[in-house]
Design an enzyme around this catalytic site. Structure first.
Site, PDB file in Angstrom:
ATOM      1  N   HIS A 128      49.892  36.021   9.988  1.00 21.55           N
ATOM      2  CA  HIS A 128      49.778  34.627  10.411  1.00 21.55           C
ATOM      3  C   HIS A 128      51.202  34.064  10.507  1.00 21.55           C
ATOM      4  O   HIS A 128      52.073  34.483   9.749  1.00 21.55           O
ATOM      5  CB  HIS A 128      48.981  33.891   9.336  1.00 21.55           C
ATOM      6  CG  HIS A 128      48.574  32.490   9.669  1.00 21.55           C
ATOM      7  ND1 HIS A 128      49.429  31.425   9.564  1.00 21.55           N
ATOM      8  CD2 HIS A 128      47.387  31.986  10.074  1.00 21.55           C
ATOM      9  CE1 HIS A 128      48.787  30.313   9.890  1.00 21.55           C
ATOM     10  NE2 HIS A 128      47.551  30.623  10.207  1.00 21.55           N
ATOM     11  N   ASP A 205      48.979  37.443   1.036  1.00 22.47           N
ATOM     12  CA  ASP A 205      48.421  36.259   1.677  1.00 22.47           C
ATOM     13  C   ASP A 205      46.904  36.406   1.603  1.00 22.47           C
ATOM     14  O   ASP A 205      46.315  37.202   2.334  1.00 22.47           O
ATOM     15  CB  ASP A 205      48.929  36.180   3.122  1.00 22.47           C
ATOM     16  CG  ASP A 205      48.243  35.074   3.924  1.00 22.47           C
ATOM     17  OD1 ASP A 205      47.253  34.494   3.435  1.00 22.47           O
ATOM     18  OD2 ASP A 205      48.695  34.815   5.052  1.00 22.47           O
ATOM     19  N   GLN A 208      42.434  34.671   3.780  1.00 23.42           N
ATOM     20  CA  GLN A 208      41.154  35.127   4.338  1.00 23.42           C
ATOM     21  C   GLN A 208      40.406  36.058   3.396  1.00 23.42           C
ATOM     22  O   GLN A 208      39.409  36.671   3.795  1.00 23.42           O
ATOM     23  CB  GLN A 208      41.380  35.856   5.677  1.00 23.42           C
ATOM     24  CG  GLN A 208      41.953  34.982   6.781  1.00 23.42           C
ATOM     25  CD  GLN A 208      40.984  33.921   7.284  1.00 23.42           C
ATOM     26  OE1 GLN A 208      39.770  34.034   7.122  1.00 23.42           O
ATOM     27  NE2 GLN A 208      41.511  32.875   7.892  1.00 23.42           N
ATOM     28  N   LYS A 231      39.701  26.899   2.807  1.00 21.23           N
ATOM     29  CA  LYS A 231      39.024  28.074   3.378  1.00 21.23           C
ATOM     30  C   LYS A 231      38.041  28.679   2.389  1.00 21.23           C
ATOM     31  O   LYS A 231      37.330  29.618   2.710  1.00 21.23           O
ATOM     32  CB  LYS A 231      40.052  29.105   3.833  1.00 21.23           C
ATOM     33  CG  LYS A 231      40.832  28.633   5.050  1.00 21.23           C
ATOM     34  CD  LYS A 231      41.782  29.675   5.576  1.00 21.23           C
ATOM     35  CE  LYS A 231      42.539  29.098   6.769  1.00 21.23           C
ATOM     36  NZ  LYS A 231      43.587  30.000   7.257  1.00 21.23           N
ATOM     37  N   CYS A 369      47.259  31.445  15.483  1.00 23.20           N
ATOM     38  CA  CYS A 369      48.517  31.477  14.729  1.00 23.20           C
ATOM     39  C   CYS A 369      49.005  32.904  14.486  1.00 23.20           C
ATOM     40  O   CYS A 369      49.657  33.182  13.468  1.00 23.20           O
ATOM     41  CB  CYS A 369      48.410  30.734  13.382  1.00 23.20           C
ATOM     42  SG  CYS A 369      48.162  28.982  13.572  1.00 23.20           S
TER      43      CYS A 369
END
Ligand code: PLP
Length: 411
Positions: A128, A205, A208, A231, A369
Protein backbone atom coordinates in the site's frame (compact mmCIF):
# COMPACT_ATOMS: atom_id res chain seq x y z
CA UNK A 1 -20.28 -8.91 26.86
CA UNK A 2 -19.96 -12.71 27.17
CA UNK A 3 -16.30 -13.65 27.09
CA UNK A 4 -16.34 -17.27 28.24
CA UNK A 5 -17.63 -19.70 25.62
CA UNK A 6 -17.64 -18.40 22.08
CA UNK A 7 -20.73 -17.11 20.30
CA UNK A 8 -22.06 -19.37 17.58
CA UNK A 9 -21.71 -18.21 14.01
CA UNK A 10 -25.27 -17.29 13.01
CA UNK A 11 -25.28 -15.09 9.93
CA UNK A 12 -28.81 -13.78 10.39
CA UNK A 13 -28.10 -12.70 13.95
CA UNK A 14 -24.74 -11.22 13.00
CA UNK A 15 -26.33 -9.07 10.30
CA UNK A 16 -28.74 -7.70 12.86
CA UNK A 17 -25.74 -6.37 14.79
CA UNK A 18 -24.84 -4.03 11.91
CA UNK A 19 -27.45 -1.30 11.38
CA UNK A 20 -25.70 0.12 8.30
CA UNK A 21 -26.47 -3.10 6.42
CA UNK A 22 -30.21 -2.45 6.80
CA UNK A 23 -30.63 0.37 4.32
CA UNK A 24 -31.40 1.01 0.71
CA UNK A 25 -29.50 3.12 -1.80
CA UNK A 26 -31.30 4.31 -4.95
CA UNK A 27 -34.21 2.22 -3.69
CA UNK A 28 -32.13 -1.01 -3.72
CA UNK A 29 -30.94 -3.00 -0.72
CA UNK A 30 -27.38 -1.97 0.06
CA UNK A 31 -24.82 -4.67 -0.66
CA UNK A 32 -21.62 -3.62 0.99
CA UNK A 33 -18.57 -5.24 -0.63
CA UNK A 34 -16.04 -2.52 0.18
CA UNK A 35 -14.82 -3.94 3.45
CA UNK A 36 -11.20 -3.68 2.35
CA UNK A 37 -11.59 0.11 2.40
CA UNK A 38 -13.47 0.23 5.68
CA UNK A 39 -15.78 -2.04 7.63
CA UNK A 40 -19.26 -1.37 9.00
CA UNK A 41 -19.70 -1.02 12.77
CA UNK A 42 -21.71 -3.22 15.10
CA UNK A 43 -24.33 -1.64 17.36
CA UNK A 44 -22.10 -2.63 20.30
CA UNK A 45 -19.43 -0.17 19.11
CA UNK A 46 -21.93 2.53 18.12
CA UNK A 47 -23.53 2.33 21.59
CA UNK A 48 -20.11 2.63 23.22
CA UNK A 49 -19.33 5.80 21.23
CA UNK A 50 -22.68 7.24 22.27
CA UNK A 51 -22.16 6.28 25.90
CA UNK A 52 -18.67 7.77 26.00
CA UNK A 53 -19.84 11.18 24.79
CA UNK A 54 -23.08 11.06 26.81
CA UNK A 55 -21.56 10.05 30.13
CA UNK A 56 -17.80 9.60 30.30
CA UNK A 57 -16.26 12.41 28.27
CA UNK A 58 -13.22 13.95 30.00
CA UNK A 59 -9.54 14.38 29.31
CA UNK A 60 -7.35 11.52 30.47
CA UNK A 61 -4.18 11.05 32.55
CA UNK A 62 -4.49 14.50 34.15
CA UNK A 63 -7.66 15.07 36.12
CA UNK A 64 -8.22 14.16 39.74
CA UNK A 65 -11.95 14.28 39.20
CA UNK A 66 -14.26 11.32 38.79
CA UNK A 67 -14.94 11.61 35.05
CA UNK A 68 -11.30 12.01 34.14
CA UNK A 69 -10.44 8.91 36.11
CA UNK A 70 -13.27 7.00 34.50
CA UNK A 71 -12.16 7.99 31.00
CA UNK A 72 -8.54 7.17 31.84
CA UNK A 73 -9.52 3.76 33.19
CA UNK A 74 -11.50 2.94 30.08
CA UNK A 75 -8.75 4.16 27.78
CA UNK A 76 -6.19 2.01 29.58
CA UNK A 77 -8.58 -0.95 29.77
CA UNK A 78 -8.88 -0.79 26.01
CA UNK A 79 -5.11 -0.90 25.65
CA UNK A 80 -5.14 -4.02 27.83
CA UNK A 81 -7.92 -5.64 25.75
CA UNK A 82 -5.90 -5.05 22.58
CA UNK A 83 -2.64 -6.27 24.15
CA UNK A 84 -4.35 -9.48 25.26
CA UNK A 85 -5.99 -9.97 21.87
CA UNK A 86 -2.65 -9.64 20.07
CA UNK A 87 -0.91 -11.65 22.78
CA UNK A 88 1.60 -8.84 23.36
CA UNK A 89 3.95 -9.54 26.23
CA UNK A 90 3.34 -6.12 27.80
CA UNK A 91 0.37 -3.78 27.67
CA UNK A 92 2.71 -0.79 27.24
CA UNK A 93 3.81 -2.26 23.90
CA UNK A 94 0.46 -1.06 22.49
CA UNK A 95 0.69 2.53 21.21
CA UNK A 96 -2.48 4.28 20.04
CA UNK A 97 -2.10 6.02 16.69
CA UNK A 98 -4.42 7.51 14.08
CA UNK A 99 -4.22 4.32 12.05
CA UNK A 100 -1.93 2.16 9.97
CA UNK A 101 -0.54 5.15 8.09
CA UNK A 102 0.47 6.96 11.25
CA UNK A 103 1.89 3.77 12.79
CA UNK A 104 4.19 3.29 9.81
CA UNK A 105 5.17 6.96 9.74
CA UNK A 106 5.96 6.81 13.46
CA UNK A 107 8.32 3.88 12.93
CA UNK A 108 9.84 5.41 9.78
CA UNK A 109 10.56 8.62 11.64
CA UNK A 110 11.56 7.29 15.05
CA UNK A 111 13.23 3.95 14.24
CA UNK A 112 14.61 5.83 11.25
CA UNK A 113 16.57 8.10 13.63
CA UNK A 114 18.61 5.02 14.54
CA UNK A 115 19.58 4.33 10.91
CA UNK A 116 22.52 5.56 8.88
CA UNK A 117 23.46 6.27 5.30
CA UNK A 118 23.74 3.03 3.32
CA UNK A 119 21.45 1.00 5.61
CA UNK A 120 18.90 -0.98 3.65
CA UNK A 121 15.14 -1.27 4.02
CA UNK A 122 13.16 -3.97 2.23
CA UNK A 123 9.51 -3.69 1.20
CA UNK A 124 7.52 -5.70 -1.34
CA UNK A 125 6.09 -4.77 -4.73
CA UNK A 126 2.52 -5.22 -3.45
CA UNK A 127 2.64 -2.64 -0.65
CA UNK A 128 0.00 0.00 0.00
CA UNK A 129 1.28 3.53 -0.62
CA UNK A 130 1.39 4.06 3.13
CA UNK A 131 4.00 1.29 3.38
CA UNK A 132 6.05 2.76 0.53
CA UNK A 133 6.13 6.54 0.83
CA UNK A 134 7.25 6.85 4.50
CA UNK A 135 10.27 4.66 3.66
CA UNK A 136 11.08 6.73 0.58
CA UNK A 137 10.95 9.85 2.77
CA UNK A 138 13.26 8.19 5.29
CA UNK A 139 15.67 7.19 2.53
CA UNK A 140 15.75 10.76 1.28
CA UNK A 141 16.32 12.10 4.79
CA UNK A 142 18.98 9.67 5.98
CA UNK A 143 20.41 8.17 2.79
CA UNK A 144 19.09 4.65 3.34
CA UNK A 145 18.49 2.41 0.34
CA UNK A 146 15.04 1.00 -0.44
CA UNK A 147 14.91 -2.53 -1.92
CA UNK A 148 11.76 -4.05 -3.34
CA UNK A 149 10.89 -7.75 -3.37
CA UNK A 150 9.32 -8.48 -6.77
CA UNK A 151 6.06 -10.39 -7.24
CA UNK A 152 5.03 -12.99 -9.84
CA UNK A 153 1.99 -12.95 -12.13
CA UNK A 154 -0.15 -14.65 -9.53
CA UNK A 155 0.58 -11.78 -7.18
CA UNK A 156 2.86 -13.70 -4.83
CA UNK A 157 6.16 -12.54 -3.38
CA UNK A 158 9.08 -14.23 -5.16
CA UNK A 159 10.56 -15.75 -2.07
CA UNK A 160 14.02 -16.52 -3.47
CA UNK A 161 14.40 -12.89 -4.47
CA UNK A 162 13.56 -11.90 -0.91
CA UNK A 163 16.35 -14.13 0.40
CA UNK A 164 18.72 -12.57 -2.16
CA UNK A 165 17.95 -9.08 -0.89
CA UNK A 166 18.65 -9.85 2.77
CA UNK A 167 22.16 -9.04 3.97
CA UNK A 168 23.91 -7.52 6.95
CA UNK A 169 23.05 -4.00 5.74
CA UNK A 170 19.33 -4.80 5.97
CA UNK A 171 17.95 -2.97 9.00
CA UNK A 172 14.23 -3.30 8.43
CA UNK A 173 11.77 -5.38 6.42
CA UNK A 174 8.33 -3.75 6.10
CA UNK A 175 5.73 -5.95 4.48
CA UNK A 176 1.98 -6.36 4.42
CA UNK A 177 0.54 -9.48 5.99
CA UNK A 178 -2.27 -9.43 3.44
CA UNK A 179 -2.38 -7.37 0.24
CA UNK A 180 -5.38 -5.04 -0.01
CA UNK A 181 -5.51 -5.08 -3.82
CA UNK A 182 -4.61 -8.73 -4.54
CA UNK A 183 -5.75 -10.53 -1.41
CA UNK A 184 -2.41 -12.38 -1.21
CA UNK A 185 -1.50 -13.74 2.23
CA UNK A 186 2.25 -13.41 2.60
CA UNK A 187 4.39 -16.04 4.38
CA UNK A 188 5.28 -13.55 7.10
CA UNK A 189 6.40 -16.03 9.75
CA UNK A 190 9.11 -17.40 7.44
CA UNK A 191 10.01 -13.90 6.30
CA UNK A 192 10.38 -12.66 9.88
CA UNK A 193 12.63 -15.57 10.81
CA UNK A 194 14.87 -14.98 7.78
CA UNK A 195 15.13 -11.24 8.48
CA UNK A 196 16.11 -11.90 12.09
CA UNK A 197 18.97 -14.14 10.88
CA UNK A 198 20.67 -11.05 9.41
CA UNK A 199 19.75 -8.90 12.41
CA UNK A 200 17.00 -6.91 10.69
CA UNK A 201 13.76 -5.85 12.38
CA UNK A 202 10.38 -6.54 10.78
CA UNK A 203 7.29 -4.35 10.56
CA UNK A 204 4.05 -6.07 9.56
CA UNK A 205 1.33 -3.97 7.96
CA UNK A 206 -1.69 -5.70 9.45
CA UNK A 207 -4.35 -3.38 8.00
CA UNK A 208 -5.90 -6.29 6.09
CA UNK A 209 -5.16 -9.16 8.46
CA UNK A 210 -6.40 -8.21 11.94
CA UNK A 211 -10.06 -8.45 10.80
CA UNK A 212 -9.64 -11.84 9.11
CA UNK A 213 -7.29 -13.97 11.12
CA UNK A 214 -5.88 -14.57 14.59
CA UNK A 215 -2.77 -12.51 15.28
CA UNK A 216 -0.25 -13.57 17.91
CA UNK A 217 2.62 -11.09 17.86
CA UNK A 218 4.79 -13.23 20.13
CA UNK A 219 4.33 -16.38 18.02
CA UNK A 220 5.03 -14.35 14.86
CA UNK A 221 7.97 -12.68 16.63
CA UNK A 222 7.43 -9.52 14.55
CA UNK A 223 9.07 -6.38 15.90
CA UNK A 224 6.22 -4.07 14.87
CA UNK A 225 2.62 -4.77 13.88
CA UNK A 226 0.33 -1.93 12.78
CA UNK A 227 -3.39 -1.76 12.02
CA UNK A 228 -6.34 0.65 11.70
CA UNK A 229 -9.43 0.55 13.91
CA UNK A 230 -11.86 1.32 11.11
CA UNK A 231 -11.01 -1.84 9.14
CA UNK A 232 -11.68 -4.04 12.15
CA UNK A 233 -15.24 -2.81 12.90
CA UNK A 234 -14.06 0.09 15.07
CA UNK A 235 -13.99 3.88 14.59
CA UNK A 236 -11.92 5.87 12.09
CA UNK A 237 -9.03 8.00 13.28
CA UNK A 238 -7.67 5.40 15.68
CA UNK A 239 -5.20 2.57 15.21
CA UNK A 240 -2.48 0.64 16.92
CA UNK A 241 1.24 0.28 16.70
CA UNK A 242 2.52 -2.78 18.53
CA UNK A 243 6.26 -2.76 19.08
CA UNK A 244 8.57 -4.89 21.17
CA UNK A 245 9.43 -3.13 24.40
CA UNK A 246 13.19 -3.23 23.94
CA UNK A 247 13.02 -1.58 20.51
CA UNK A 248 10.42 1.02 21.48
CA UNK A 249 12.59 1.97 24.45
CA UNK A 250 15.52 2.66 22.14
CA UNK A 251 13.47 4.78 19.78
CA UNK A 252 13.20 8.57 20.28
CA UNK A 253 9.73 10.17 20.55
CA UNK A 254 7.85 10.84 17.32
CA UNK A 255 6.10 14.04 18.37
CA UNK A 256 6.62 16.39 21.31
CA UNK A 257 3.87 17.76 23.49
CA UNK A 258 1.70 17.00 26.49
CA UNK A 259 1.54 13.52 28.03
CA UNK A 260 4.80 12.34 26.45
CA UNK A 261 7.00 14.10 29.02
CA UNK A 262 7.98 13.48 32.64
CA UNK A 263 9.45 16.90 33.31
CA UNK A 264 9.82 20.00 31.19
CA UNK A 265 12.18 22.89 31.85
CA UNK A 266 13.72 25.24 29.31
CA UNK A 267 17.10 23.62 29.95
CA UNK A 268 16.08 20.00 29.58
CA UNK A 269 13.01 17.85 29.07
CA UNK A 270 12.81 14.21 30.09
CA UNK A 271 10.49 11.89 28.23
CA UNK A 272 7.75 9.76 29.69
CA UNK A 273 7.95 5.98 29.65
CA UNK A 274 6.11 3.62 27.30
CA UNK A 275 3.51 3.83 25.96
CA UNK A 276 3.06 7.56 26.73
CA UNK A 277 6.37 8.52 25.13
CA UNK A 278 4.68 7.95 21.77
CA UNK A 279 1.28 9.46 22.57
CA UNK A 280 1.81 13.22 22.56
CA UNK A 281 -1.24 15.41 23.05
CA UNK A 282 -4.84 14.56 23.80
CA UNK A 283 -5.48 11.33 21.92
CA UNK A 284 -8.65 10.10 20.23
CA UNK A 285 -10.03 8.91 23.58
CA UNK A 286 -13.45 7.79 22.34
CA UNK A 287 -11.78 6.08 19.39
CA UNK A 288 -9.34 4.16 21.56
CA UNK A 289 -12.05 3.04 23.98
CA UNK A 290 -14.35 1.98 21.16
CA UNK A 291 -11.60 0.19 19.27
CA UNK A 292 -11.34 -1.93 22.40
CA UNK A 293 -15.09 -2.54 22.11
CA UNK A 294 -14.70 -3.61 18.48
CA UNK A 295 -12.03 -6.10 19.51
CA UNK A 296 -14.33 -7.36 22.28
CA UNK A 297 -17.10 -7.75 19.71
CA UNK A 298 -14.83 -9.75 17.41
CA UNK A 299 -13.49 -11.80 20.27
CA UNK A 300 -16.94 -13.22 21.09
CA UNK A 301 -16.53 -15.42 18.03
CA UNK A 302 -14.10 -18.10 17.02
CA UNK A 303 -12.26 -16.11 14.42
CA UNK A 304 -11.76 -19.36 12.46
CA UNK A 305 -15.56 -19.53 11.97
CA UNK A 306 -15.56 -16.03 10.49
CA UNK A 307 -12.55 -16.78 8.34
CA UNK A 308 -14.13 -19.96 6.98
CA UNK A 309 -17.30 -18.13 5.98
CA UNK A 310 -15.33 -15.30 4.34
CA UNK A 311 -13.24 -17.73 2.31
CA UNK A 312 -16.38 -19.59 1.20
CA UNK A 313 -17.78 -16.28 -0.02
CA UNK A 314 -14.58 -15.49 -1.91
CA UNK A 315 -14.48 -18.94 -3.56
CA UNK A 316 -18.15 -18.72 -4.44
CA UNK A 317 -17.72 -15.26 -5.99
CA UNK A 318 -14.55 -16.26 -7.84
CA UNK A 319 -16.23 -19.30 -9.45
CA UNK A 320 -19.16 -17.22 -10.62
CA UNK A 321 -16.94 -14.39 -11.88
CA UNK A 322 -14.89 -16.80 -13.94
CA UNK A 323 -18.00 -17.72 -15.95
CA UNK A 324 -17.92 -14.22 -17.52
CA UNK A 325 -16.19 -14.07 -20.88
CA UNK A 326 -13.21 -11.70 -20.87
CA UNK A 327 -13.10 -11.31 -17.09
CA UNK A 328 -9.69 -11.68 -15.47
CA UNK A 329 -9.03 -12.12 -11.78
CA UNK A 330 -6.05 -10.05 -10.60
CA UNK A 331 -4.33 -11.80 -7.72
CA UNK A 332 -4.40 -15.59 -7.84
CA UNK A 333 -2.16 -16.50 -4.97
CA UNK A 334 -2.60 -19.98 -3.54
CA UNK A 335 -3.05 -18.32 -0.17
CA UNK A 336 -5.67 -15.61 -0.39
CA UNK A 337 -8.11 -13.75 1.80
CA UNK A 338 -11.69 -12.72 0.93
CA UNK A 339 -10.69 -10.07 -1.60
CA UNK A 340 -11.53 -10.53 -5.28
CA UNK A 341 -10.02 -8.01 -7.73
CA UNK A 342 -10.88 -8.25 -11.40
CA UNK A 343 -10.89 -6.49 -14.76
CA UNK A 344 -13.22 -7.00 -17.71
CA UNK A 345 -12.15 -6.67 -21.35
CA UNK A 346 -13.81 -3.68 -22.99
CA UNK A 347 -15.21 -2.19 -19.77
CA UNK A 348 -13.42 0.33 -17.57
CA UNK A 349 -13.39 -0.54 -13.83
CA UNK A 350 -14.77 2.89 -12.97
CA UNK A 351 -17.78 2.42 -15.27
CA UNK A 352 -18.47 -1.02 -13.82
CA UNK A 353 -18.27 0.40 -10.31
CA UNK A 354 -20.67 3.21 -11.19
CA UNK A 355 -23.23 0.86 -12.74
CA UNK A 356 -22.97 -1.50 -9.77
CA UNK A 357 -23.52 1.41 -7.40
CA UNK A 358 -26.73 2.34 -9.19
CA UNK A 359 -27.94 -1.18 -8.38
CA UNK A 360 -27.03 -0.84 -4.71
CA UNK A 361 -23.72 -2.71 -4.80
CA UNK A 362 -20.74 -0.95 -3.20
CA UNK A 363 -17.37 -2.07 -4.57
CA UNK A 364 -14.08 -0.27 -4.86
CA UNK A 365 -12.56 0.64 -8.21
CA UNK A 366 -9.17 2.08 -9.07
CA UNK A 367 -5.62 1.40 -7.96
CA UNK A 368 -6.49 0.81 -4.28
CA UNK A 369 -3.45 2.86 -3.17
CA UNK A 370 -1.18 0.30 -4.81
CA UNK A 371 -0.18 1.99 -8.05
CA UNK A 372 2.98 -0.12 -8.50
CA UNK A 373 0.80 -3.26 -8.49
CA UNK A 374 -1.34 -1.79 -11.29
CA UNK A 375 1.80 -0.82 -13.24
CA UNK A 376 3.09 -4.38 -12.85
CA UNK A 377 -0.09 -5.77 -14.45
CA UNK A 378 -0.19 -2.84 -16.93
CA UNK A 379 -3.78 -2.01 -15.98
CA UNK A 380 -5.33 1.28 -14.83
CA UNK A 381 -7.05 -0.34 -11.88
CA UNK A 382 -9.41 -3.12 -10.90
CA UNK A 383 -12.88 -3.65 -9.54
CA UNK A 384 -12.49 -5.00 -6.04
CA UNK A 385 -15.11 -6.85 -4.04
CA UNK A 386 -13.93 -7.45 -0.48
CA UNK A 387 -16.07 -9.49 1.87
CA UNK A 388 -16.59 -9.39 5.61
CA UNK A 389 -18.12 -12.10 7.75
CA UNK A 390 -21.52 -10.35 7.64
CA UNK A 391 -21.82 -10.78 3.85
CA UNK A 392 -23.91 -13.55 2.31
CA UNK A 393 -24.02 -15.80 -0.76
CA UNK A 394 -27.37 -14.24 -1.68
CA UNK A 395 -25.63 -10.87 -1.87
CA UNK A 396 -23.06 -12.38 -4.20
CA UNK A 397 -25.82 -13.78 -6.44
CA UNK A 398 -27.33 -10.31 -6.65
CA UNK A 399 -23.91 -8.76 -7.33
CA UNK A 400 -23.24 -11.24 -10.15
CA UNK A 401 -26.59 -10.44 -11.79
CA UNK A 402 -25.89 -6.71 -11.40
CA UNK A 403 -22.43 -7.16 -12.92
CA UNK A 404 -23.95 -9.03 -15.85
CA UNK A 405 -26.27 -6.09 -16.51
CA UNK A 406 -23.41 -3.61 -16.19
CA UNK A 407 -21.16 -5.46 -18.61
CA UNK A 408 -23.99 -5.86 -21.14
CA UNK A 409 -24.58 -2.11 -21.03
CA UNK A 410 -20.90 -1.27 -21.45
CA UNK A 411 -20.08 -3.57 -24.34
C1 PLP B 1 -5.95 0.57 4.41
C2 PLP B 1 -4.54 0.13 4.36
C3 PLP B 1 -3.51 0.95 4.82
C4 PLP B 1 -3.74 2.36 5.31
O1 PLP B 1 -4.64 2.40 6.36
P1 PLP B 1 -5.21 3.80 6.90
O2 PLP B 1 -6.34 3.39 7.76
O3 PLP B 1 -5.63 4.58 5.69
O4 PLP B 1 -4.11 4.46 7.64
C5 PLP B 1 -2.24 0.45 4.79
N1 PLP B 1 -1.97 -0.78 4.34
C6 PLP B 1 -2.94 -1.61 3.88
C7 PLP B 1 -2.58 -2.97 3.43
C8 PLP B 1 -4.26 -1.17 3.88
O5 PLP B 1 -5.21 -1.97 3.43
Amino acid sequence: METTGKRKFNLREIREDFPALRQTVYGKNLIYFDNGATSQKPQYVIDAINKYYSKDNANIHRGVHHLSQKATNEYEASRKTIATYLNAKHTHEIIFTKGTTEGINLVAFSFGQLLQKGDEIIISAMEHHSNIVPWQMLCERVGCVLKVIPINKKGEIIYDEYLQLLNDKTKLVAVSHISNSLGTINPIKKMIDEAHKVGAKVLIDGAQSIQHTKIDVQALDCDFYVFSGHKVFGPTGIGVLYGKEAILNKMPPYQGGGDMILKVTFEKTTYNELPFKFEAGTPHIAGAICLGKAIEYLNQFNIEDLEKHELELADYATDLLLTFEGLHIIGESKKKTSVVSFIVDGAHPFDIGTLLDKQGVAVRTGHHCTQPVMDFYKIPGTVRASFAFYNTKEEIDYFIAALDKAITMLR
